[in-house]
Scaffold this motif. Structure first.
Motif, PDB file in Angstrom:
ATOM      1  N   HIS A 118     -32.267  21.816  -7.066  1.00  0.00           N
ATOM      2  CA  HIS A 118     -32.581  22.337  -5.737  1.00  0.00           C
ATOM      3  C   HIS A 118     -32.924  23.817  -5.784  1.00  0.00           C
ATOM      4  CE1 HIS A 118     -31.329  23.019  -1.375  1.00  0.00           C
ATOM      5  NE2 HIS A 118     -32.582  22.663  -1.447  1.00  0.00           N
TER       6      HIS A 118
ATOM      7  N   ARG B  55     -32.392  16.466   7.513  1.00  0.00           N
ATOM      8  CA  ARG B  55     -33.346  16.239   6.427  1.00  0.00           C
ATOM      9  C   ARG B  55     -32.800  16.832   5.125  1.00  0.00           C
ATOM     10  NH1 ARG B  55     -38.631  19.020   7.474  1.00  0.00           N
ATOM     11  NH2 ARG B  55     -38.676  17.699   9.303  1.00  0.00           N
TER      12      ARG B  55
ATOM     13  N   LYS C  54     -29.671  17.414   4.499  1.00  0.00           N
ATOM     14  CA  LYS C  54     -28.488  16.617   4.145  1.00  0.00           C
ATOM     15  C   LYS C  54     -28.920  15.377   3.358  1.00  0.00           C
ATOM     16  CE  LYS C  54     -25.078  16.690   7.257  1.00  0.00           C
ATOM     17  NZ  LYS C  54     -24.276  16.306   8.434  1.00  0.00           N
ATOM     18  N   ALA C  55     -30.004  14.749   3.795  1.00  0.00           N
ATOM     19  CA  ALA C  55     -30.526  13.570   3.095  1.00  0.00           C
ATOM     20  C   ALA C  55     -30.994  13.956   1.689  1.00  0.00           C
ATOM     21  CB  ALA C  55     -31.682  12.960   3.888  1.00  0.00           C
ATOM     22  N   TRP C  56     -31.624  15.132   1.561  1.00  0.00           N
ATOM     23  CA  TRP C  56     -32.127  15.577   0.257  1.00  0.00           C
ATOM     24  C   TRP C  56     -30.980  15.772  -0.733  1.00  0.00           C
ATOM     25  CZ3 TRP C  56     -31.986  19.162  -3.569  1.00  0.00           C
ATOM     26  CH2 TRP C  56     -33.061  19.178  -4.459  1.00  0.00           C
TER      27      TRP C  56
ATOM     28  N   THR D 198     -28.041  14.493  -0.631  1.00  0.00           N
ATOM     29  CA  THR D 198     -27.394  13.197  -0.871  1.00  0.00           C
ATOM     30  C   THR D 198     -28.146  12.421  -1.943  1.00  0.00           C
ATOM     31  OG1 THR D 198     -26.627  13.152   1.418  1.00  0.00           O
ATOM     32  CG2 THR D 198     -26.582  11.068   0.231  1.00  0.00           C
ATOM     33  N   THR D 199     -29.489  12.384  -1.842  1.00  0.00           N
ATOM     34  CA  THR D 199     -30.274  11.637  -2.836  1.00  0.00           C
ATOM     35  C   THR D 199     -30.216  12.308  -4.210  1.00  0.00           C
ATOM     36  OG1 THR D 199     -32.337  12.771  -2.279  1.00  0.00           O
ATOM     37  CG2 THR D 199     -31.902  10.698  -1.137  1.00  0.00           C
ATOM     38  N   HIS D 200     -29.823  13.581  -4.253  1.00  0.00           N
ATOM     39  CA  HIS D 200     -29.699  14.279  -5.536  1.00  0.00           C
ATOM     40  C   HIS D 200     -28.252  14.322  -6.036  1.00  0.00           C
ATOM     41  CE1 HIS D 200     -33.810  15.254  -4.609  1.00  0.00           C
ATOM     42  NE2 HIS D 200     -33.957  15.601  -5.866  1.00  0.00           N
ATOM     43  N   GLY D 201     -27.428  13.405  -5.511  1.00  0.00           N
ATOM     44  CA  GLY D 201     -26.078  13.246  -6.039  1.00  0.00           C
ATOM     45  C   GLY D 201     -25.085  14.315  -5.639  1.00  0.00           C
TER      46      GLY D 201
END
Length: 176
Positions: free
Chosen positions: A2, A102, A104-106, A108-111
C-alpha cells in the motif's frame, strides 16, 4: 504494498508539477525559492488537513521513529518520508470526497483486517499487516478521509499502528 501505491502517486504528481513549472517564463521564480507563507484555507467538503496533515518533518521523525529522514516527497496527493538506515517509511495521504469504505475494502483484500478506531472523536480504522510491520490508519472527516501509513523494518521496535495513531492525533488536533 500500500505504501508503494501512494508513494508512486506522490512521485508521479511531483514529476508532473516539475514538468509544468519547467516550461513557463522565469517570472515568479524568486518567490518560489523563498519561505512559503501559510497555505490558503480550502473551503470544500471536510476540514482542510493541510500539507502533510499539519505535521512537521521533525514530528514524523520523532513520533514515527524514523531516525534521520533521508528522503521526502510532498505534493497535493500526500507526503512520504524515508528513514535512514532501518528502511522505515511513513506516508500521509488525504482523500477528498472519497468513501472510507472503499479504502477499508482495499486493505481487507490485501490481508490487513481493519479494526474500528476513534481518533479525536472521529471514526476510522487501523489495519495492521499480518507481519506486524505495516499499519494503515484512516480517519473519516465528513465526506473525506486521511490516512497515515507506517512501514517498519523487522529491526524496529514498537507497533506501526501506535506510530500512525500518534500522527493522526496531531492532524485532528490541528485541523483547519
Amino acid at each position: 504494498m500500500h505504501g508503494m501505491r501512494i508513494r508512486s502517486a506522490i512521485v508521479l504528481g511531483l514529476t508532473a508539477a516539475f514538468a509544468l513549472t519547467g516550461c513557463g517564463s522565469d517570472q515568479g521564480a524568486e518567490e518560489a525559492e523563498g519561505p512559503r507563507g501559510p497555505a490558503p484555507k480550502v473551503a470544500a467538503l471536510g476540514p482542510f488537513v493541510g500539507e502533510c496533515g499539519h505535521v512537521t518533518d521533525n514530528e514524523v521523525r520523532d513520533l514515527g521513529g524514523l531516525g534521520p529522514i533521508v528522503q521526502s516527497y510532498k505534493n497535493a496527493v500526500g507526503c512520504n518520508w524515508q528513514g535512514g538506515g532501518l528502511g522505515n517509511s511513513i506516508t500521509f495521504a488525504s482523500y477528498r470526497g472519497s468513501p472510507l469504505e472503499r479504502e477499508k475494502a482495499w486493505v481487507t483484500t490485501h490481508g490487513r483486517p481493519p479494526e474500528p478506531i476513534t481518533v479525536g472523536g472521529r471514526t476510522g480504522f487501523a489495519a495492521l499487516d499480518p507481519t506486524g510491520r505495516i499499519c494503515d490508519l484512516a480517519v473519516q472527516l465528513d465526506d473525506d478521509f486521511f490516512e497515515w501509513s507506517t512501514s517498519l523494518s523487522s529491526s524496529s521496535d514498537g507497533s506501526p499502528c501506535d506510530r500512525s495513531r500518534a500522527l493522526a492525533e496531531l492532524t485532528i488536533e490541528r485541523l483547519g
